[in-house]
Design a protein around this motif. Structure first.
Motif, short mmCIF file in Angstrom:
data_model
loop_
_atom_site.label_atom_id
_atom_site.label_comp_id
_atom_site.label_asym_id
_atom_site.label_seq_id
_atom_site.Cartn_x
_atom_site.Cartn_y
_atom_site.Cartn_z
N LEU A 327 8.65 -40.09 -4.81
CA LEU A 327 9.24 -40.93 -3.77
C LEU A 327 9.10 -42.41 -4.11
CD1 LEU A 327 7.94 -38.93 -0.70
CD2 LEU A 327 10.30 -39.01 -1.51
N VAL A 328 7.99 -42.79 -4.71
CA VAL A 328 7.80 -44.18 -5.13
C VAL A 328 8.83 -44.56 -6.18
CG1 VAL A 328 6.25 -45.77 -6.36
CG2 VAL A 328 5.34 -44.29 -4.55
N ARG A 329 9.05 -43.67 -7.15
CA ARG A 329 10.04 -43.95 -8.19
C ARG A 329 11.43 -44.08 -7.59
NH1 ARG A 329 6.85 -40.04 -10.89
NH2 ARG A 329 8.35 -38.41 -10.32
N ARG A 330 11.69 -43.35 -6.52
CA ARG A 330 13.00 -43.42 -5.86
C ARG A 330 13.07 -44.56 -4.84
NH1 ARG A 330 16.38 -38.98 -5.87
NH2 ARG A 330 16.97 -39.45 -3.73
N ARG A 331 11.98 -45.32 -4.73
CA ARG A 331 11.89 -46.45 -3.81
C ARG A 331 12.16 -46.01 -2.37
NH1 ARG A 331 14.96 -51.26 -7.31
NH2 ARG A 331 13.56 -51.14 -9.12
N GLU A 332 11.60 -44.86 -2.02
CA GLU A 332 11.72 -44.35 -0.66
C GLU A 332 10.40 -44.58 0.06
OE1 GLU A 332 13.31 -40.43 -0.29
OE2 GLU A 332 14.65 -40.67 -2.00
N ASN A 333 10.50 -45.16 1.23
CA ASN A 333 9.32 -45.50 2.02
C ASN A 333 8.85 -44.26 2.79
OD1 ASN A 333 7.29 -46.87 3.32
ND2 ASN A 333 8.63 -48.01 4.69
N ALA A 334 7.96 -43.51 2.15
CA ALA A 334 7.52 -42.24 2.75
C ALA A 334 6.16 -41.87 2.20
CB ALA A 334 8.54 -41.14 2.45
N ARG A 335 5.50 -40.97 2.91
CA ARG A 335 4.23 -40.42 2.45
C ARG A 335 4.32 -38.91 2.56
NH1 ARG A 335 1.30 -39.74 7.41
NH2 ARG A 335 2.56 -40.58 9.10
N VAL A 336 3.37 -38.23 1.94
CA VAL A 336 3.43 -36.77 1.88
C VAL A 336 2.15 -36.19 2.47
CG1 VAL A 336 3.71 -34.76 0.38
CG2 VAL A 336 4.84 -36.91 -0.21
N THR A 337 2.31 -35.25 3.37
CA THR A 337 1.16 -34.54 3.95
C THR A 337 1.29 -33.05 3.65
OG1 THR A 337 2.26 -34.16 6.08
CG2 THR A 337 1.03 -36.21 5.83
N ILE A 338 0.23 -32.33 3.93
CA ILE A 338 0.23 -30.88 3.74
C ILE A 338 0.20 -30.20 5.10
CG2 ILE A 338 -1.05 -28.91 2.80
CD1 ILE A 338 -2.20 -30.85 0.70
N ASP A 339 1.14 -29.29 5.31
CA ASP A 339 1.12 -28.49 6.53
C ASP A 339 0.07 -27.40 6.33
OD1 ASP A 339 1.54 -26.56 8.51
OD2 ASP A 339 3.68 -26.97 8.62
N TRP A 340 -1.05 -27.50 7.06
CA TRP A 340 -2.18 -26.60 6.81
C TRP A 340 -1.92 -25.18 7.27
CZ3 TRP A 340 -5.46 -28.06 3.36
CH2 TRP A 340 -5.65 -29.42 3.14
N GLU A 341 -0.91 -24.98 8.09
CA GLU A 341 -0.58 -23.62 8.50
C GLU A 341 0.12 -22.86 7.37
OE1 GLU A 341 -1.00 -21.76 11.17
OE2 GLU A 341 -2.18 -23.21 12.27
N THR A 342 1.00 -23.55 6.64
CA THR A 342 1.85 -22.88 5.66
C THR A 342 1.57 -23.30 4.22
OG1 THR A 342 3.51 -24.64 5.88
CG2 THR A 342 3.72 -22.72 7.34
N HIS A 343 0.79 -24.40 4.05
CA HIS A 343 0.56 -24.99 2.74
C HIS A 343 1.87 -25.47 2.10
CE1 HIS A 343 -3.20 -22.75 3.33
NE2 HIS A 343 -3.73 -23.80 2.76
N LEU A 344 2.81 -25.84 2.95
CA LEU A 344 4.02 -26.52 2.50
C LEU A 344 3.81 -28.02 2.59
CD1 LEU A 344 6.65 -24.34 4.39
CD2 LEU A 344 6.32 -24.37 1.91
N TYR A 345 4.53 -28.77 1.78
CA TYR A 345 4.46 -30.22 1.85
C TYR A 345 5.44 -30.74 2.90
CZ TYR A 345 2.20 -29.49 -2.65
OH TYR A 345 1.37 -29.05 -3.64
N ARG A 346 5.08 -31.88 3.47
CA ARG A 346 5.96 -32.49 4.46
C ARG A 346 6.11 -33.98 4.13
NH1 ARG A 346 4.95 -32.97 11.05
NH2 ARG A 346 6.91 -34.07 11.52
N VAL A 347 7.32 -34.39 3.87
CA VAL A 347 7.60 -35.80 3.58
C VAL A 347 7.77 -36.53 4.90
CG1 VAL A 347 9.24 -37.40 2.53
CG2 VAL A 347 8.70 -35.24 1.37
#
Length: 576
Positions: A327-347
């Motif tokens: 996301l940094v390389r794409r210059r997108e203002n975002a952060r990434v968390t982990i959904d602890w229920e599913t272990h999926l990433y969430r932007v």
């Protein structure tokens, strides 16, 4: 980056559930130990020896029952009907020899203390390929097992196309990079040392390239080898950028141009090194093609992430960091968390000062009170007429829908911070707390079916797809968020320059709007973290949209976000 309050609460709630489960398992373990001791005591007794003799025929019958059940496994039967036969593989072998384009494919397989039987089977699955122009590069990453080198040497004698490399222990990325240096092919494929390829894996990729020379990355469907049998199929959608940022769904089997892999694998992302590379590749090309066939069998062992990602928590964190750098390389203002229920990433994208106008489809007064009571988004208004809306974002919402969580509007709005997203849908829950719609699936009979309709709202869905931020071809107009300028552009095609969503036709109108967005290069996404519940009973949200089928016949013939091997009669992701 600081952890937001809602993320901390989610993590703490997940930890509390795990602690409760741990306590329950301790109780179960104690009970099991008591039963085992009692069982051992009985077996040592005279009565126990007599019972063992008398029950022998019954035990044999039970074993036969289990064997028959395994033979009748639904997916096993389905795959047996769909996999390539020996005769078909022979035809593919002859066909591939006639192709004008027959590139060398370099298959990279790092090894570290491999199971002899599993590695041998993996190599044999490559030798059995219908397509002949390949090389297999086995690179041992400093195995401590003294027998590994002899095993590799013997495997190297099996076929002249097999290369053997040995290095000091440096990690999986290091071993893969050693393989890259040795690779002579224009195309790179990845194979884990304990997995299997179907005989037509390479030939299907070449067949695709024969018809589509612009492709840069090719991936297939996959399943898992569990206790010696095939199970847990993952029948994937076509290239879905938002879905890919929730986890590496491309995974296996992936073939990519050698030039795209020049950036190499990075050791700081070991455990998610393939994901990191593919994220970087996706920044260079969107010519990512999907073969809707199960061509790869991922062996589930106690050491693999195929068994349980919790066994390799470092891999989960490495993947999260890989997305953040992406996301940094794409210059997108975002952060990434982990959904602890599913272990999926969430932007989690930052929302600017945009105002959201909620346009109520129907009587607004009672609905407005429910919405205000359960919405913490700072900048929104509620109107009952499009002409009164002043927001940069427009949310069309049925009057009998109420939010289930105060973060619902923000979860939808942050998706529009991505300029490639044109429409966002929430998960709609029916009045009986089952899923009404998580997105719309276009089916060959001309209907737009509601994904996972009738399933419990906390159901994971096939490969966690009900719980993932996911691309769909369309979402229902019952709860659809879009940008004002985009809506005006699309609506200008309609009579009086207005496109009105309403409860009676929300499925077909939502479908028409989203497919129109697609023509302008914009995607649609469904967000499970935004939930709204229907306060009144209603019939199935699926609708026949024959006029739309005539306008977009190819989309209804094969919905790109719904695998063609899945049921064409239902939209529940079951086997077809």
């Amino acid at each position: 980056m600081p952890v937001k309050g809602e993320e901390l609460q989610a993590a703490e709630a997940h930890i509390a559930r795990l602690e409760e489960e741990l306590l329950r398992l301790k109780d179960v373990k104690h009970d099991l130990q008591v039963l085992q001791e009692e069982h051992r005591r009985l077996r040592r007794s005279a009565e126990g020896r007599v019972a063992k003799i008398l029950s022998a025929p019954f035990r044999l019958f039970r074993r036969r029952q289990r064997t028959n059940a395994a033979e009748q496994d639904e997916y096993g039967c389905w795959f047996a009907r769909h996999r390539v036969s020996a005769e078909e593989a022979a035809k593919l072998h002859k066909q591939s020899r006639t192709f004008s384009y027959q590139p060398l494919i370099s298959i990279l397989t790092p090894t570290f203390n491999p199971n002899d039987e599993f590695l041998t089977a993996a190599v044999e699955s490559v030798i059995a390929q219908a397509y002949e122009n390949w090389e297999l590069i086995l690179v041992d990453d400093g195995s401590s097992d003294s027998g590994v080198r002899a095993l590799l040497k013997n495997l190297g004698r099996r076929d002249a196309r097999i290369q053997i490399g040995v290095q000091e222990h440096g990690g999986i990325s290091s071993a893969l990079n050693t393989g890259l240096v040795r690779a002579r092919g224009d195309w790179i494929a990845l194979l884990d040392h304990d997995d299997l390829l179907e005989p037509d894996a390479l030939s299907r990729a070449i067949e695709l390239l024969h018809n589509d020379r612009e492709a840069d990355v090719i991936y297939s469907d996959e399943d898992k080898i569990v206790d010696g049998k095939l199970a847990a199929p993952f029948l994937k959608p076509d290239w879905s950028p938002e879905f890919f940022r929730t986890h590496d769904y491309l995974s296996h089997f992936v073939v990519m141009r050698r030039d795209l892999a020049r950036a190499e694998f990075r050791s700081e992302f070991d455990g998610a090194q393939d994901y990191d590379l593919l994220l970087r590749v996706s920044e260079k090309t969107d010519r990512i093609r999907h073969i809707p066939r199960v061509l790869y069998h991922w062996r589930r062992t106690s050491e693999s992430t195929a068994h349980n990602i919790r066994r390799k928590p470092g891999a989960l964190e490495a993947g999260r960091r890989a997305i953040e750098e992406h996301l940094v390389r794409r210059r997108e203002n975002a952060r990434v968390t982990i959904d602890w229920e599913t272990h999926l990433y969430r932007v989690r994208r930052e929302i600017g000062s945009e105002k959201i106008s909620i346009i109520i489809n129907g009587a607004a007064a009672r609905a407005a009170a429910r919405i205000r009571a359960k919405t913490n988004f700072p900048n929104f208004e509620i109107v009952a007429n499009l002409k009164e809306a002043t927001g940069e974002y427009l949310l069309f919402l049925d009057s009998d829908l109420e939010p289930l969580d105060e973060n619902w509007l923000g979860a939808m709005g942050e998706q529009l911070s991505n300029p490639k997203i044109g429409a966002v849908g929430a998960r709609i829950v029916s009045s009986n707390d089952t899923t009404e719609s998580a997105g719309l699936i276009l089916l060959p009979n001309g209907s737009a079916g509601s994904a996972f309709a009738g399933y419990p709202r906390n159901f994971r869905g096939a490969n966690r797809q009900l719980q993932a931020v996911r691309n769909y071809s369309a979402v229902s107009g019952s709860c659809l968020l879009t940008r004002r300028e985009i809506f005006k552009m699309i609506a200008s095609r309609y009579a009086a320059g207005s496109l009105r969503f309403g409860r009676d036709d929300s499925v077909c109108l939502g479908t028409e709007y989203c497919l129109s967005l697609r023509e302008h290069g914009l995607r649609t996404v469904s967000v499970p973290y935004a939930e709204v519940r229907r306060t009144s009973a209603r019939e199935s949200a699926s609708r026949i949209c024959l006029d739309l089928q005539k306008r977009w016949p190819e989309m209804f013939r094969r919905d790109p976000y719904y695998n063609s091997n899945l049921s064409s009669e239902r939209s529940d992701f079951s086997l077809g």
